[in-house]
Design an enzyme around this catalytic site. Structure first.
Site, PDB file in Angstrom:
ATOM      1  N   ASP A 171       9.917  31.343  31.915  1.00 29.16           N
ATOM      2  CA  ASP A 171      10.263  30.149  31.148  1.00 29.16           C
ATOM      3  C   ASP A 171       9.005  29.562  30.530  1.00 29.16           C
ATOM      4  O   ASP A 171       7.950  29.544  31.156  1.00 29.16           O
ATOM      5  CB  ASP A 171      10.926  29.144  32.097  1.00 29.16           C
ATOM      6  N   HIS A 191      -1.801  19.973  37.482  1.00 28.05           N
ATOM      7  CA  HIS A 191      -0.376  20.240  37.328  1.00 28.05           C
ATOM      8  C   HIS A 191      -0.069  21.729  37.423  1.00 28.05           C
ATOM      9  O   HIS A 191       0.947  22.123  38.005  1.00 28.05           O
ATOM     10  CB  HIS A 191       0.102  19.688  35.985  1.00 28.05           C
ATOM     11  N   ARG A 243      15.814  26.761  33.269  1.00 31.95           N
ATOM     12  CA  ARG A 243      15.205  27.978  32.720  1.00 31.95           C
ATOM     13  C   ARG A 243      14.407  28.743  33.780  1.00 31.95           C
ATOM     14  O   ARG A 243      14.328  29.974  33.727  1.00 31.95           O
ATOM     15  CB  ARG A 243      14.336  27.654  31.510  1.00 31.95           C
ATOM     16  N   ASP A 244      13.821  28.036  34.740  1.00 28.93           N
ATOM     17  CA  ASP A 244      13.197  28.734  35.862  1.00 28.93           C
ATOM     18  C   ASP A 244      14.223  29.596  36.588  1.00 28.93           C
ATOM     19  O   ASP A 244      13.909  30.694  37.077  1.00 28.93           O
ATOM     20  CB  ASP A 244      12.594  27.727  36.845  1.00 28.93           C
ATOM     21  N   HIS A 301       9.262  15.712  36.710  1.00 22.87           N
ATOM     22  CA  HIS A 301       8.976  15.262  35.346  1.00 22.87           C
ATOM     23  C   HIS A 301       8.696  13.770  35.411  1.00 22.87           C
ATOM     24  O   HIS A 301       9.403  12.959  34.821  1.00 22.87           O
ATOM     25  CB  HIS A 301      10.134  15.598  34.398  1.00 22.87           C
ATOM     26  N   ASN A 341       6.872  22.476  44.175  1.00 22.82           N
ATOM     27  CA  ASN A 341       6.123  21.893  43.081  1.00 22.82           C
ATOM     28  C   ASN A 341       5.240  20.793  43.660  1.00 22.82           C
ATOM     29  O   ASN A 341       5.581  20.177  44.664  1.00 22.82           O
ATOM     30  CB  ASN A 341       7.104  21.295  42.055  1.00 22.82           C
TER      31      ASN A 341
END
Length: 715
Positions: free
Chosen positions: A261, A34, A108-109, A87, A524
């Protein structure tokens, strides 16, 4: 949590000793799939991530891209930030909190770049809609996204929802965020100077989310919904809203040198990555971290993934001012240590007064970037045989137009506040959303999603089609593609055919984005999306932005006064189509246009022409669904096509154009792509189809009923 034997041997060799329990847990999480992308990083060099517009590319919390100035209100250059996050595992275990905290994390990123979040787009993937468990997950995920996004005041303007049996035991929740910043306010996640303080601002740290990074790097077990619940974070959107505004004040006052973050691997992940990126170490006193639960041990403090927290690098002389801003917004604030030369060191108050125990003392770069890459075997997936079904047009029309994938997603997006912030110029439900960047006089178009049926059928070409589809969505609104971020979702990479499919979607996405001159500036990766139901289809979610002068765009609703044209080349193949999923059969994937950039650019020009009344791309369900979606109570269409394949095949890069000047559209596409005269728009609110001599007529009420399967089942 446990560090694998090979990794433990590497760590022991580097440190010259056995790692402490806290160090071992840190390495286990930061070296997880991850965080470290151990199976995917070797593939990611396929992406081009540079262009004249790219200010900050991959490797930071979010990418930064400059947008064209079309006579805006500000003198300084306007930048947008782009980020996307998954997520997935948390949303299976706890749909509401899993999805909600996914929104909070990507926002927050955005904050960590000094930007203000202005738009969200969520791409969601679930198992078969006919299953009760799927509807339970869908309801919880949508509610989590809606409650969090609405509470923090960031509009959710777009995205996608897909249903496929491969997601039954492992849904995907991919969330993208766009922020607004300029050159004077831009900060990064790279520490600037030794001696600067590290300040933790936001919610208190608890025990929620422990081991979330390692949990996200494993297949979901049969008992995941109960056993893995502690690995799921709990969100507090009202604190996030305060953090958004506090961050604005800190950036306005020039108090932030760098920021990160607190997401995967918590404080340990954020602080070690921040200092390692700048070539530094750190000295952190873990007992200084403000906590909401008593007797937390060092490992819990370092790895907890409690939400709504940021770590800032702050000059010594600015610490009091940062604390004052935090107090004004009723946020916790702790000076937890400082940027330092040498190792990344964490200490904790010992059992004796004044005694401090060193629980972490490791090279920061080795911790953040030292994970070895995996060398995995790939097996290329086979191409499906041609076995298309016989088609009854009327039955197929109702089945395809009324399928959950092609049906209206109004039930989903009506729960989101897409108007907050007063920037939304084109709302959800169209091909792409448009957000007004008045600072630059520019419309920012946003498209996000993937089609798992395409990539399941043909991973490489399906991923190329995903990129072309997103670009076509933007062009249909008159926007020129600018940049993209991706969320690459796959199953267990240790399985050769699964890794082969994942490798193919990476290459396909990279190749088409390169053809389109769209840099992939960040993203991601989420692997190990396997469950007892098996692996997910390889799913390359792409969030793409484009720009146009002004904010007006043709909608995907018929005006009723123009000729209807189909622009773009079709195919005789049905592979990956909704028709095959409903009627059975197999087929090869459609052939994509060789001149995709010219097709996209020409469509954008045509969409902006004065004579253009409406534009809608052709995608899931083919022309049948595009026409059904264009229909309104006051405007219909009278259309003729050659055969059923023409009605249901899904070759991307095509669009239906309603225009009062069909000759100019044909002229624009001359030597670019074919233009087919479909028929005319009407003012009777019905769709009349002539399919190779077989006729079908449905009115707007009937089409709305067919497309309302989600509303009917979920309301």
């Amino acid at each position: 949590m446990s560090l694998s034997d090979p990794d433990r041997e590497l760590v022991t060799a580097e440190l010259g000793r056995d790692p402490t329990p806290t160090e071992a847990a840190l390495f286990e999480n930061l070296w997880s799939e991850h965080c470290a992308y151990r199976s995917s990083r070797p593939l990611l060099s396929a992406f081009d991530s540079e262009s004249d517009q790219v200010v900050v590319g991959p490797g930071d919390d979010a990418a930064v891209v400059s947008v064209p100035d079309n006579g805006g209100t500000e003198d300084s250059e306007t930048y947008v930030t782009m980020g996307i996050e998954s997520h997935n595992h948390p949303s299976y275990v706890d749909p509401y909190d899993g999805a909600a905290t996914g929104v909070g994390g990507i926002v927050r990123d955005t904050l960590s770049m000094g930007a203000y979040p202005i738009a969200l787009a969520d791409s969601l993937y679930f198992g078969g809609f006919d299953r009760e468990h799927t509807r339970y997950l869908l309801d919880g995920v949508v509610e989590g996204i809606a409650d969090y996004g609405n509470a923090i005041g960031v509009p959710t303007v777009g995205g996608s929802v897909e249903f496929h049996d491969g997601y039954e035991g492992n849904p995907l929740v991919n969330v993208a965020c766009v922020g607004l910043v300029d050159g004077e306010r831009l900060v990064t996640a790279e520490a600037q100077a030794a001696g600067n303080k590290l300040v933790l601002v936001g919610n208190a740290t608890g025990r929620d989310g422990l081991g979330g990074a390692s949990f996200a790097s494993e297949d979901l077990a049969e008992d995941a919904e109960t056993e893995d619940r502690p690995a799921v974070q709990v969100g507090d959107p009202y604190s996030e809203k305060l953090l958004i505004e506090a961050n604005e004040d800190l950036i306005d006052a020039g108090l932030v040198q760098s920021a990160r973050d607190l997401g995967a691997a918590g404080l340990g992940g954020a602080s070690s990555e921040l200092v390692a990126k700048g070539g530094f170490g750190a000295r952190i006193e873990l007992d200084r971290v403000h906590q909401r639960e008593p007797n937390m041990n060092p490992l819990e403090i370092v790895l907890a993934e409690s939400q709504e927290r940021m770590v800032y690098e702050v000059r010594l002389e600015d610490v009091d001012d940062v604390a004052a801003v935090a107090e004004r917004y009723d946020l916790g604030c702790s000076v937890i240590g400082e940027v330092a030369e040498g190792n990344y060191v964490c200490t904790f108050e010992g059992s004796e007064p004044g005694e401090r125990e060193t629980v972490v003392d490791v090279p920061a770069e080795f911790l953040a970037d030292g994970a070895p890459m995996n060398d995995l075997v790939t097996v290329e997936p086979p191409e499906p045989e041609r076995n298309p079904p016989d088609v009854d047009v009327e039955a197929a029309f109702e089945a395809v137009v009324g399928s959950p994938n092609a049906a209206s997603k109004r039930w989903v997006y009506r729960q989101y506040d897409h108007e907050v912030g007063t920037r939304t110029a084109l709302r959800p439900g169209d091909d792409a959303a448009i957000v007004a960047l008045r600072e630059a006089g520019t419309g920012l178009a946003i498209s996000s999603g993937a089609v798992p049926a395409w990539t399941d059928c043909a991973p490489y070409d399906g991923a190329r089609a995903v990129a072309l589809e997103n670009a076509t969505n933007l062009a249909a609104k008159g926007a020129t593609p600018l940049a993209a971020v991706d969320c690459l979702n796959g199953g267990n990479p240790e399985t050769p055919d699964v890794y082969g499919g994942f490798s193919a979607v990476v290459d396909g996405l990279a190749d088409m984005c390169r053809e389109l001159s769209v840099p992939v500036v960040g993203g991601n990766v989420s692997l190990y999306n396997d469950s007892v139901a098996g692996p997910i289809p390889p799913t390359p979610t792409l969030a793409m932005i484009g720009t146009k002068a002004g904010y007006d765009a043709p909608t995907a609703e018929l005006d009723g006064d123009g000729a209807l044209l189909l622009v773009g080349a079709g195919s005789d193949a049905l592979g990956g189509s909704e028709l095959l999923s409903q009627a059975g059969g197999t087929d090869r994937f459609p052939t994509l246009p060789e001149n995709a950039p010219e097709v996209v650019a020409t469509l954008a020009d045509v969409a902006d022409a004065d004579a253009t009344l409406s534009v809608h791309d052709v995608s899931t369900g083919g022309l049948a669904v595009a026409l059904a979606e264009l229909l309104t109570a006051d405007a219909g269409a009278d259309v003729a096509v050659d055969d059923a394949v023409s009605l249901f095949e899904e070759t991307p890069g095509r669009a239906v154009v309603e225009t009062t000047d069909p000759e100019s559209v044909a002229e624009a596409f001359d030597d670019v792509a074919p233009v087919t005269r479909l028929g005319t728009a009407t003012d009777d609110g019905s769709l009349s189809l002539d399919v190779g001599g077989e006729e079908l007529t449905v009115d707007a009420d009937r089409v709305a009923a067919i497309r309302g399967v989600l509303d009917e089942a979920l309301d």
